[in-house]
Design a protein around this motif. Structure first.
Motif: not given
Length: 350
Positions: A152-161
């Motif tokens: 599997g993965l540990a995943a990171l992403g970005l989003v506007h709050p």
């Protein structure tokens, strides 16, 4: 004379597969009930309090980081496909929060003296291929020698709050849209019994490796109030999380639910996963099934999905726009399945 041993099937090495490996929701809730409240972290915008898809931490006024991890045992025997499914499933949690993935770390547990090393390498290649299609690198990870194969993965992403879409925001009158057809757990059970044909396998792989990218543009729509992805707890389990988060009743139309081909026929023949029964035992008391529904409805509705579709709660006026976003990204079977209404947190299926 020398003999060559035949490598075991991946699914032979695991006691469960895909998101059907999840701890049943009722048991998980009991395990987590004494976890301390996450107070004193004002920039932690989403934590464990609502069983949401990922954690979200505000970096500044324009950016928040979305963090998640997901891993499981094989749901298929083809190592490349296993890697692809596991990676797509992990990235789905980023999309379900409205984020855009930026990088991933691989989580690898393999019976290193049981599986051929080229088989393990193909699993890693499959995961890397999905991440490449998402436009992100696998930038590292961790590996262990384990009894069962795990990936599997540990995943990171970005989003506007201001564009985070949680599983708590549904409103009375909202319409429910489901992005992918259901039945992955049933097909995986058929595969393990060598009963799934080529067309059924290809359909399952197409569904489970399709990235839930529509989540990012959907989060930009002000009329999208809540979103999650349907995985190991089945449609009912994840929809109940929306109901409990908003304090509402969900009404779903059984006849409108999309199914992968052959799923209902397999269940009629008694082929399904044990996780379906465990799911129902955890939350069946909060579900009302119309007496006109087939006897198999309970099993089908609780079927654990792996890398399942997005479940979206939006205003009726936004439905066409939501469906267009899905359809334009290749989710041809995205459809309206029900609505949200005032009432106790539960599901009514008719």
């Amino acid at each position: 004379m020398t003999t060559t041993s035949i490598p075991p099937r991946l699914t032979e090495l695991s006691h469960g597969g895909g998101c059907g490996c999840k701890i049943a929701p009722g048991v998980l809730a009991d395990l987590l009930k004494n976890m301390p409240a996450l107070r004193g972290f004002p920039d932690l915008l989403v934590g464990t309090e609502s069983s949401d898809d990922a954690a979200v931490y505000r970096l500044n006024d324009e950016q928040a980081i979305v963090a998640t991890t997901d891993f499981f045992m094989p749901i298929v025997d083809d190592p490349y496909d296993f890697g692809r499914i596991a990676a797509a499933n992990a990235l789905s949690d980023i999309y379900a929060m409205g984020g855009k993935p930026i990088l991933a770390l691989a989580l690898v547990g393999m019976p290193i003296n049981v599986l051929p090393h080229d088989t393990i390498a193909r699993i890693l290649e499959g995961g890397s291929a999905i991440c490449a299609s998402a436009g992100i690198p696998i930038a590292g990870g961790h590996s262990i020698d384990s009894v069962e194969p795990i990936y599997g993965l540990a995943a990171l992403g970005l989003v506007h709050p201001q564009r985070i879409v949680r599983n708590t925001g549904a409103r009375p009158g909202d319409v429910l849209v489901l992005g992918k057809p259901l039945g992955v757990g049933v097909l995986s059970a058929a595969l393990k019994k060598n009963l799934l044909g080529k067309a059924g396998y290809e359909a399952m792989i197409a569904a489970t490796t399709q990235l839930n990218r529509p989540g990012t543009p959907l989060a930009a729509l002000p009329d999208v109030h809540a979103m999650t992805d349907v995985t190991g707890f089945g449609l009912l389990g994840h929809l109940l999380e929306l109901c409990r988060g908003a304090g509402l009743t969900a009404h779903i139309r059984y006849a409108d639910l999309p199914w992968l081909d052959g799923v209902r026929e397999f269940v009629d023949a008694g082929i399904y996963t044990g996780a379906s029964g465990r799911n129902w035992a955890s939350y069946g008391s909060d579900v009302e099934l119309d007496k006109s529904l087939p006897a198999t409805a309970r099993t089908l509705l609780a079927d654990p999905q792996t890398s399942g579709g997005l479940l979206v709660s939006c205003t009726p006026s936004a439905v066409n726009h939501v469906l267009d976003i899905f359809h334009n990204d290749g989710f041809e079977r995205a459809t309206v399945i029900g609505s949200m209404a005032a009432g106790e947190p539960r599901i009514v299926a008719a």
